[in-house]
Design a protein around this motif. Sequence first.
Motif, mmCIF file in Angstrom:
data_model
loop_
_atom_site.group_PDB
_atom_site.id
_atom_site.type_symbol
_atom_site.label_atom_id
_atom_site.label_comp_id
_atom_site.label_asym_id
_atom_site.label_seq_id
_atom_site.Cartn_x
_atom_site.Cartn_y
_atom_site.Cartn_z
ATOM 1 N N VAL A 26 -12.995 -7.495 -11.139
ATOM 2 C CA VAL A 26 -12.727 -6.708 -9.940
ATOM 3 C C VAL A 26 -14.035 -6.036 -9.542
ATOM 4 O O VAL A 26 -14.667 -5.348 -10.348
ATOM 5 C CB VAL A 26 -11.648 -5.632 -10.216
ATOM 6 C CG1 VAL A 26 -11.421 -4.783 -8.984
ATOM 7 C CG2 VAL A 26 -10.364 -6.291 -10.663
ATOM 8 N N ARG A 27 -14.443 -6.263 -8.291
ATOM 9 C CA ARG A 27 -15.677 -5.641 -7.819
ATOM 10 C C ARG A 27 -15.482 -4.131 -7.716
ATOM 11 O O ARG A 27 -14.396 -3.648 -7.410
ATOM 12 C CB ARG A 27 -16.073 -6.181 -6.457
ATOM 13 C CG ARG A 27 -16.387 -7.656 -6.458
ATOM 14 C CD ARG A 27 -16.829 -8.141 -5.112
ATOM 15 N NE ARG A 27 -16.208 -7.376 -4.034
ATOM 16 C CZ ARG A 27 -16.551 -7.437 -2.762
ATOM 17 N NH1 ARG A 27 -17.509 -8.238 -2.402
ATOM 18 N NH2 ARG A 27 -15.937 -6.734 -1.845
ATOM 19 N N LEU A 28 -16.529 -3.372 -7.966
ATOM 20 C CA LEU A 28 -16.451 -1.924 -7.904
ATOM 21 C C LEU A 28 -16.077 -1.464 -6.501
ATOM 22 O O LEU A 28 -15.329 -0.498 -6.328
ATOM 23 C CB LEU A 28 -17.784 -1.308 -8.330
ATOM 24 C CG LEU A 28 -17.810 0.208 -8.433
ATOM 25 C CD1 LEU A 28 -16.782 0.692 -9.450
ATOM 26 C CD2 LEU A 28 -19.182 0.707 -8.807
ATOM 27 N N ALA A 29 -16.557 -2.156 -5.483
ATOM 28 C CA ALA A 29 -16.243 -1.781 -4.106
ATOM 29 C C ALA A 29 -14.754 -1.938 -3.806
ATOM 30 O O ALA A 29 -14.224 -1.254 -2.928
ATOM 31 C CB ALA A 29 -17.056 -2.639 -3.137
ATOM 32 N N ASP A 30 -14.068 -2.810 -4.532
ATOM 33 C CA ASP A 30 -12.635 -3.008 -4.320
ATOM 34 C C ASP A 30 -11.790 -1.946 -5.010
ATOM 35 O O ASP A 30 -10.577 -1.902 -4.829
ATOM 36 C CB ASP A 30 -12.213 -4.387 -4.815
ATOM 37 C CG ASP A 30 -12.829 -5.500 -3.982
ATOM 38 O OD1 ASP A 30 -13.215 -5.237 -2.835
ATOM 39 O OD2 ASP A 30 -12.918 -6.632 -4.496
ATOM 40 N N THR A 31 -12.404 -1.104 -5.831
ATOM 41 C CA THR A 31 -11.651 -0.086 -6.553
ATOM 42 C C THR A 31 -11.632 1.251 -5.828
ATOM 43 O O THR A 31 -11.018 2.190 -6.301
ATOM 44 C CB THR A 31 -12.231 0.131 -7.958
ATOM 45 O OG1 THR A 31 -13.568 0.622 -7.841
ATOM 46 C CG2 THR A 31 -12.208 -1.149 -8.769
ATOM 47 N N VAL A 32 -12.311 1.350 -4.686
ATOM 48 C CA VAL A 32 -12.412 2.614 -3.959
ATOM 49 C C VAL A 32 -11.561 2.540 -2.704
ATOM 50 O O VAL A 32 -11.610 1.556 -1.966
ATOM 51 C CB VAL A 32 -13.884 2.901 -3.574
ATOM 52 C CG1 VAL A 32 -13.998 4.177 -2.785
ATOM 53 C CG2 VAL A 32 -14.739 2.966 -4.822
ATOM 54 N N GLU A 33 -10.783 3.577 -2.475
ATOM 55 C CA GLU A 33 -9.978 3.669 -1.260
ATOM 56 C C GLU A 33 -10.402 4.924 -0.512
ATOM 57 O O GLU A 33 -10.380 6.018 -1.080
ATOM 58 C CB GLU A 33 -8.496 3.745 -1.603
ATOM 59 C CG GLU A 33 -7.603 3.874 -0.394
ATOM 60 C CD GLU A 33 -6.139 3.991 -0.759
ATOM 61 O OE1 GLU A 33 -5.351 4.236 0.163
ATOM 62 O OE2 GLU A 33 -5.796 3.848 -1.934
ATOM 63 N N GLU A 34 -10.788 4.767 0.740
ATOM 64 C CA GLU A 34 -11.211 5.914 1.532
ATOM 65 C C GLU A 34 -10.102 6.306 2.486
ATOM 66 O O GLU A 34 -9.600 5.473 3.240
ATOM 67 C CB GLU A 34 -12.471 5.577 2.318
ATOM 68 C CG GLU A 34 -13.678 5.336 1.438
ATOM 69 C CD GLU A 34 -14.921 5.042 2.252
ATOM 70 O OE1 GLU A 34 -14.876 5.219 3.487
ATOM 71 O OE2 GLU A 34 -15.919 4.642 1.661
ATOM 72 N N LYS A 35 -9.728 7.579 2.417
ATOM 73 C CA LYS A 35 -8.753 8.112 3.360
ATOM 74 C C LYS A 35 -9.028 9.601 3.501
ATOM 75 O O LYS A 35 -9.586 10.226 2.599
ATOM 76 C CB LYS A 35 -7.320 7.844 2.903
ATOM 77 C CG LYS A 35 -6.921 8.477 1.606
ATOM 78 C CD LYS A 35 -5.482 8.141 1.282
ATOM 79 C CE LYS A 35 -5.053 8.856 0.015
ATOM 80 N NZ LYS A 35 -3.655 8.611 -0.288
ATOM 81 N N PRO A 36 -8.655 10.195 4.623
ATOM 82 C CA PRO A 36 -8.945 11.610 4.820
ATOM 83 C C PRO A 36 -8.207 12.473 3.796
ATOM 84 O O PRO A 36 -7.082 12.168 3.393
ATOM 85 C CB PRO A 36 -8.454 11.894 6.241
ATOM 86 C CG PRO A 36 -7.652 10.730 6.646
ATOM 87 C CD PRO A 36 -7.996 9.589 5.756
ATOM 88 N N ALA A 37 -8.854 13.571 3.397
ATOM 89 C CA ALA A 37 -8.255 14.463 2.407
ATOM 90 C C ALA A 37 -7.084 15.232 2.997
ATOM 91 O O ALA A 37 -6.123 15.534 2.303
ATOM 92 C CB ALA A 37 -9.302 15.432 1.876
ATOM 93 N N THR A 38 -7.179 15.571 4.271
ATOM 94 C CA THR A 38 -6.092 16.300 4.931
ATOM 95 C C THR A 38 -5.794 15.635 6.265
ATOM 96 O O THR A 38 -6.624 14.931 6.833
ATOM 97 C CB THR A 38 -6.469 17.769 5.196
ATOM 98 O OG1 THR A 38 -7.632 17.808 6.020
ATOM 99 C CG2 THR A 38 -6.746 18.505 3.897
#
Length: 58
Positions: A26-38
């Motif tokens: 699994v690529r490291l970039a595929d393990t990150v999910e970006e979404k707003p905190a609030t």
Amino acid sequence: MAHEETVTDVAEAARRARFGTLPERVRLADTVEEKPATVQDPARNDYNDDEWLVRNVV
């Protein structure tokens, strides 16, 4: 004795089928999910500092 060998062969084949290969990388970039905190508050920018200047003008 032949029966025990076939049982172990079947068990070994099942183990190799299940654990014989490593999982895909699994690529490291595929393990990150970006979404707003609030969640954006629509009333956040409704306050106007200069509103009192025009409120009482008649």
